[in-house]
Design a protein around this motif. Structure first.
Motif, PDB file in Angstrom:
ATOM      1  N   ASP A  10       4.870  43.748  14.345  1.00  0.00           N
ATOM      2  CA  ASP A  10       3.544  44.372  14.410  1.00  0.00           C
ATOM      3  C   ASP A  10       3.003  44.561  13.002  1.00  0.00           C
ATOM      4  N   VAL A  11       3.871  45.055  12.109  1.00  0.00           N
ATOM      5  CA  VAL A  11       3.442  45.337  10.740  1.00  0.00           C
ATOM      6  C   VAL A  11       4.517  44.913   9.747  1.00  0.00           C
ATOM      7  N   VAL A  12       4.102  44.190   8.730  1.00  0.00           N
ATOM      8  CA  VAL A  12       4.952  43.938   7.562  1.00  0.00           C
ATOM      9  C   VAL A  12       4.467  44.867   6.452  1.00  0.00           C
ATOM     10  N   VAL A  13       5.392  45.587   5.853  1.00  0.00           N
ATOM     11  CA  VAL A  13       5.073  46.466   4.734  1.00  0.00           C
ATOM     12  C   VAL A  13       5.593  45.804   3.461  1.00  0.00           C
ATOM     13  N   ALA A  14       4.688  45.530   2.541  1.00  0.00           N
ATOM     14  CA  ALA A  14       5.053  44.921   1.260  1.00  0.00           C
ATOM     15  C   ALA A  14       5.309  46.030   0.251  1.00  0.00           C
ATOM     16  N   GLY A  15       6.582  46.232  -0.101  1.00  0.00           N
ATOM     17  CA  GLY A  15       6.917  47.263  -1.078  1.00  0.00           C
ATOM     18  C   GLY A  15       7.646  48.433  -0.452  1.00  0.00           C
ATOM     19  N   GLY A  16       8.783  48.809  -1.047  1.00  0.00           N
ATOM     20  CA  GLY A  16       9.610  49.862  -0.491  1.00  0.00           C
ATOM     21  C   GLY A  16       9.689  51.109  -1.336  1.00  0.00           C
ATOM     22  N   GLY A  17       8.569  51.502  -1.941  1.00  0.00           N
ATOM     23  CA  GLY A  17       8.502  52.776  -2.642  1.00  0.00           C
ATOM     24  C   GLY A  17       8.071  53.876  -1.692  1.00  0.00           C
TER      25      GLY A  17
END
Length: 324
Positions: A10-17
């Motif tokens: 459903d969602v890709v999140v770019a960045g794990g901060g």
């Protein structure tokens, strides 16, 4: 190497901060399939602790992120190590390609890749960044309170930075470097008792593992225990070019960001942004809140899309039943 879902998310999140993980946490709790793709290069990695974050004051940045990853996974979210190379349109969704060749698909994208600090070319400065070479008084001011603080001129926010650090110490020196203050700026510094030292800064003086001074090009050394530097901040967002999203100059003149509305929605359909990639001065708490807000709006957008499809299907079934 962690496998990505073949049918996408459903969602890709770019960045794990903070922004990305908090957004992913909200989405996972909303029962969305979500993956965080993180390159593992947090901006605050050199810092000893996170400050100004209620309940987590002083926690090492790495510990905070590890807790966040565990929380995302607890609700079924996935966290993957990797760097996104490109995002392109793929039908009614988005294709996300990683630098190692892996590809996945997203219905929506949350960009939380943060920014890069472009520092002045002063020998020794980069090595001490986040320790006694600082940028944010709210992040580091208490730790250098009452010490001899220098501020490197020439940056877009240098004078403002000097005036802020004056709140934490009455011994603040402004090094004009390549940008001597003039007019009202010079008057403000003088009024606040901030000494101005002319001349280009050549290097930093370090004794043991401590900053002890600032050396000018003429050889003069001014004793200082901390140096505030106004970096040029640039969003990590080159992978968005194919979507027509490119970093733009921030109104403050402090660098480049990805513009968005109050919810984090960008001009590119299906793409939201949160944290330092859009708000250059956001601290950890602000970034986390922005990630949560964007996630809520992404979920609402998906609900609206799913409802529209459900209504269309319902009408078709009703019409078919009426024809029987």
């Amino acid at each position: 190497m962690t496998d990505l879902r073949r049918d996408g998310y459903d969602v890709v999140v770019a960045g794990g901060g903070a922004a990305g993980l908090n957004g992913a946490l909200m989405l996972a709790r909303a029962r969305r399939s979500v993956v965080v793709i993180d390159a593992g290069a947090p901006r605050n990695a050199p810092a000893e602790g996170v400050h100004g974050l209620l309940g987590r004051e002083g926690m090492p940045p790495a510990e905070l992120l590890e807790r966040g990853r565990e929380e995302v996974r607890r609700y079924g979210g996935q966290v993957v190590s990797g760097e996104i190379r490109a995002v392109t349109r793929d039908g009614d969704g988005l294709a996300v390609t990683l630098a190692d060749g892996r590809v996945t698909r997203a219905r929506r994208l949350l960009v939380a890749t943060g920014l890069v600090d472009e520092l002045p070319d002063v020998p020794g400065l980069r090595d001490r960044w986040g320790r006694d070479v600082l940028h944010c008084p709210y992040c580091h001011g208490w730790e250098v309170r009452d010490r001899a603080i220098g501020v490197l001129g020439g940056g877009p926010m240098s004078v403002h930075q000097a005036l802020l650090f004056r709140q934490w110490s009455d011994d603040v020196t402004f090094f004009s470097h390549t940008g001597p203050p003039a007019g009202e700026d010079a008057e403000k510094l003088a009024a606040r008792g901030i000494r101005v030292v002319d001349g280009e800064v050549a290097s930093l003086e370090v004794t043991g593992d401590r900053l002890t001074g600032v050396r000018l090009s003429d050889g003069t050394v001014v004793a200082r225990e901390a140096l505030a530097v106004s970096s040029r901040m640039v969003a990590r967002a080159g992978f968005l070019a194919a979507l027509g999203l490119r970093p733009q100059e921030h109104p403050s003149g402090a660098g480049e960001h990805i513009p968005c509305d109050a919810t984090g929605r960008t001009e590119a359909p299906g793409v939201w942004v949160a944290g330092n990639a859009t708000d250059l001065t956001a601290q950890v708490g602000t970034s986390a809140a922005a990630g949560a807000l964007a996630a809520a709006h992404i979920n609402a957008d998906l609900v609206a899309e799913e409802t529209t499809r459900a209504v269309a299907a319902h009408r078709e079934r009703t019409a078919s039943a009426a024809r029987l």
